[in-house]
Design a protein around this motif. Sequence first.
Motif, PDB file in Angstrom:
ATOM      1  N   GLY A  89       0.840  -1.196   0.000  1.00  0.00           N
ATOM      2  CA  GLY A  89       0.000   0.000   0.000  1.00  0.00           C
ATOM      3  C   GLY A  89       0.869   1.237   0.000  1.00  0.00           C
ATOM      4  N   GLY A  90       0.247   2.408   0.067  1.00  0.00           N
ATOM      5  CA  GLY A  90       0.973   3.671   0.102  1.00  0.00           C
ATOM      6  C   GLY A  90       1.520   3.935   1.485  1.00  0.00           C
ATOM      7  N   ARG A  91       0.615   3.889   2.457  1.00  0.00           N
ATOM      8  CA  ARG A  91       1.081   3.949   3.844  1.00  0.00           C
ATOM      9  C   ARG A  91       1.316   2.505   4.267  1.00  0.00           C
ATOM     10  N   VAL A  92       2.526   2.191   4.668  1.00  0.00           N
ATOM     11  CA  VAL A  92       2.912   0.786   4.871  1.00  0.00           C
ATOM     12  C   VAL A  92       2.927   0.415   6.350  1.00  0.00           C
ATOM     13  N   LEU A  93       3.596   1.236   7.162  1.00  0.00           N
ATOM     14  CA  LEU A  93       3.698   0.944   8.597  1.00  0.00           C
ATOM     15  C   LEU A  93       3.434   2.220   9.387  1.00  0.00           C
ATOM     16  N   ALA A  94       2.989   2.055  10.626  1.00  0.00           N
ATOM     17  CA  ALA A  94       2.786   3.204  11.517  1.00  0.00           C
ATOM     18  C   ALA A  94       3.501   2.881  12.825  1.00  0.00           C
ATOM     19  N   VAL A  95       4.742   3.374  12.932  1.00  0.00           N
ATOM     20  CA  VAL A  95       5.582   3.058  14.090  1.00  0.00           C
ATOM     21  C   VAL A  95       5.184   3.999  15.220  1.00  0.00           C
ATOM     22  N   THR A  96       4.806   3.452  16.369  1.00  0.00           N
ATOM     23  CA  THR A  96       4.203   4.267  17.426  1.00  0.00           C
ATOM     24  C   THR A  96       4.854   3.969  18.768  1.00  0.00           C
ATOM     25  N   ALA A  97       5.295   5.033  19.481  1.00  0.00           N
ATOM     26  CA  ALA A  97       6.003   4.817  20.744  1.00  0.00           C
ATOM     27  C   ALA A  97       5.518   5.760  21.828  1.00  0.00           C
ATOM     28  N   LEU A  98       5.659   5.305  23.078  1.00  0.00           N
ATOM     29  CA  LEU A  98       5.407   6.140  24.250  1.00  0.00           C
ATOM     30  C   LEU A  98       6.730   6.686  24.753  1.00  0.00           C
ATOM     31  N   GLY A  99       6.677   7.835  25.438  1.00  0.00           N
ATOM     32  CA  GLY A  99       7.880   8.382  26.055  1.00  0.00           C
ATOM     33  C   GLY A  99       7.503   9.187  27.270  1.00  0.00           C
ATOM     34  N   ALA A 100       8.490   9.474  28.141  1.00  0.00           N
ATOM     35  CA  ALA A 100       8.205  10.226  29.365  1.00  0.00           C
ATOM     36  C   ALA A 100       7.640  11.601  29.013  1.00  0.00           C
ATOM     37  N   ASP A 101       8.127  12.174  27.938  1.00  0.00           N
ATOM     38  CA  ASP A 101       7.572  13.430  27.434  1.00  0.00           C
ATOM     39  C   ASP A 101       7.657  13.385  25.905  1.00  0.00           C
ATOM     40  N   ILE A 102       7.204  14.449  25.239  1.00  0.00           N
ATOM     41  CA  ILE A 102       7.163  14.362  23.774  1.00  0.00           C
ATOM     42  C   ILE A 102       8.572  14.212  23.171  1.00  0.00           C
ATOM     43  N   PRO A 103       9.579  14.983  23.642  1.00  0.00           N
ATOM     44  CA  PRO A 103      10.917  14.777  23.066  1.00  0.00           C
ATOM     45  C   PRO A 103      11.401  13.326  23.229  1.00  0.00           C
ATOM     46  N   ALA A 104      11.121  12.728  24.376  1.00  0.00           N
ATOM     47  CA  ALA A 104      11.561  11.341  24.599  1.00  0.00           C
ATOM     48  C   ALA A 104      10.812  10.386  23.672  1.00  0.00           C
ATOM     49  N   ALA A 105       9.515  10.620  23.488  1.00  0.00           N
ATOM     50  CA  ALA A 105       8.742   9.749  22.593  1.00  0.00           C
ATOM     51  C   ALA A 105       9.243   9.893  21.157  1.00  0.00           C
ATOM     52  N   ILE A 106       9.599  11.129  20.785  1.00  0.00           N
ATOM     53  CA  ILE A 106      10.120  11.360  19.430  1.00  0.00           C
ATOM     54  C   ILE A 106      11.430  10.583  19.238  1.00  0.00           C
ATOM     55  N   THR A 107      12.331  10.698  20.213  1.00  0.00           N
ATOM     56  CA  THR A 107      13.615   9.994  20.109  1.00  0.00           C
ATOM     57  C   THR A 107      13.390   8.492  19.983  1.00  0.00           C
ATOM     58  N   THR A 108      12.527   7.959  20.830  1.00  0.00           N
ATOM     59  CA  THR A 108      12.287   6.516  20.838  1.00  0.00           C
ATOM     60  C   THR A 108      11.684   6.044  19.517  1.00  0.00           C
ATOM     61  N   VAL A 109      10.710   6.803  19.015  1.00  0.00           N
ATOM     62  CA  VAL A 109      10.038   6.341  17.801  1.00  0.00           C
ATOM     63  C   VAL A 109      11.006   6.373  16.614  1.00  0.00           C
ATOM     64  N   TYR A 110      11.842   7.411  16.531  1.00  0.00           N
ATOM     65  CA  TYR A 110      12.763   7.479  15.386  1.00  0.00           C
ATOM     66  C   TYR A 110      13.905   6.464  15.497  1.00  0.00           C
ATOM     67  N   GLN A 111      14.257   6.079  16.735  1.00  0.00           N
ATOM     68  CA  GLN A 111      15.245   4.989  16.867  1.00  0.00           C
ATOM     69  C   GLN A 111      14.696   3.702  16.257  1.00  0.00           C
ATOM     70  N   ALA A 112      13.414   3.475  16.484  1.00  0.00           N
ATOM     71  CA  ALA A 112      12.786   2.269  15.923  1.00  0.00           C
ATOM     72  C   ALA A 112      12.670   2.384  14.407  1.00  0.00           C
ATOM     73  N   VAL A 113      12.272   3.570  13.941  1.00  0.00           N
ATOM     74  CA  VAL A 113      12.108   3.782  12.488  1.00  0.00           C
ATOM     75  C   VAL A 113      13.409   3.453  11.762  1.00  0.00           C
ATOM     76  N   LYS A 114      14.532   3.827  12.363  1.00  0.00           N
ATOM     77  CA  LYS A 114      15.843   3.635  11.710  1.00  0.00           C
ATOM     78  C   LYS A 114      16.172   2.164  11.478  1.00  0.00           C
ATOM     79  N   LYS A 115      15.527   1.288  12.225  1.00  0.00           N
ATOM     80  CA  LYS A 115      15.816  -0.147  12.064  1.00  0.00           C
ATOM     81  C   LYS A 115      15.097  -0.744  10.856  1.00  0.00           C
ATOM     82  N   ILE A 116      14.084  -0.033  10.369  1.00  0.00           N
ATOM     83  CA  ILE A 116      13.225  -0.593   9.312  1.00  0.00           C
ATOM     84  C   ILE A 116      13.615  -0.023   7.960  1.00  0.00           C
ATOM     85  N   SER A 117      13.577  -0.857   6.937  1.00  0.00           N
ATOM     86  CA  SER A 117      13.797  -0.283   5.601  1.00  0.00           C
ATOM     87  C   SER A 117      13.240  -1.163   4.497  1.00  0.00           C
TER      88      SER A 117
END
Length: 437
Positions: free
Chosen positions: A378-406
Amino acid sequence: MKVLVIGSGGREHALVWKIRQSPRVSRVFCAPGNAGIGEIADLVSLTPDDIHGLRRFAQQEGVDLTVVGPELPLSLGLVDEFEAYGLRVFGPTRQAAQLETSKAFAKEFMRRQGIPTPYFGVFSDPDEAQRYIAEVGAPIVVKADGLAAGKGVMICPTVQEAYEAVDEIMRARLFGDAGDRVVVEEFLEGEEVSFLAFTDGQTVLPLATAQDHKRAFDGDRGPNTGGMGAYSPTPLVTPALADRIVQEVMIPAVKGLRQRDIVYKGILYAGLMVSRESVKVLEFNARFGDPECQPLMLRLRSDLVEVMEAVIEGRLAEVTLSWDPRPAVCVVLAAEGYPGMYETGKIITGLDDLQHWQDGVVFHAGTAKVDGAFTTKGGRVLAVTALGADIPAAITTVYQAVKKISWPGMHYRHDIGQRALLYRATLGQNSSGEAGQ
Ligand code: AMP
Ligand code: GLY
């Protein structure tokens, strides 16, 4: 109990994931679902527009609750059909869903109910639409009236472009019957937020706040998409603003429908433009947002099935929602070319690494499983979603996971959640979005 979820996107994966956590649920079906959903539910090969087939399936399997993800089956009267056969179903009837499925209906309804919305005209004659455009000037927005797969909205910086938009929609019939009528509407500036609430036609119970990122590329550039990422809560919606939205938008909408003998049951989603001066409704949707649903489901602590049953039984006044205080951020990974033409069938790597991920979930949207490997479908393939202590932490965590996928051509936005930080920096607010939840 047995639950059937209809749809095949990231939203439906999040709904199935959450519904499975209910101690009351013994089995979950999803029609047609996707490869990720297939790992946690039984896939049924029926499409969302096969209303009779789905109804027969629900009867044969003794399904106790059906949950509708996308708008198409709502517009085809799936809920009406299920109810006529005594089947329990979560979602609005065809008439109620007109708030989403006909922009002209929604705009005229809002005008009559005094719900704040950009000024507009509705036209079934292209000449009249163009005369109106000449009168009010640009920038201006031209929208096909019916469902046009999210593509029927044209933002026109000049009068000339607005004329052309009318030609394309009404004369060239770019979106077929959806362009029988157009809505020509005031262009608004501000921040777009998504405000979702459960309603049983009487009580309005807001979900936590959320913001979507609709444009394809970083910095809100490029074409509109179904949504490239979302986060919750958003500091843009303070508790006071949330109250105002409930009073000025959500309650008048539900009440206005009731006055027309339409009992709206399900999710009511208002797409809002928020500025310093005003809150105005750009559109209503009759369902969960995709991808807003993904961070919301990750944060919802209440039993979703109990809330849905309360909606169906008209007992929503008894329910309160409980939320994980931690913010969640969702990044959509899309195929090369999306939202335009794209290829499918690319092998996705890196998902194994995230199978036991503690801080989030990789929800699947357009995926298939071929010879044991996940591939794009499909066009939208995956939706990587993470929790974090605050928004900056959630952003860091989610993009760390995104980097593993390709996969070849994968693209995504690198700035999901940044609007929350920007807002905090400019207005000196804290990012907890007390509003909300
Ligand atoms: P809609 O399907 O009506 O929500 O429109 C799709 C997108 O177009 C919205 O999410 C906005 O980003 C943009 N849009 C729609 N209407 C307006 C408007 N009146 N002013 C500015 N942007 C708009
Ligand atoms: N994320 C926007 C929508 O679901 O319509």
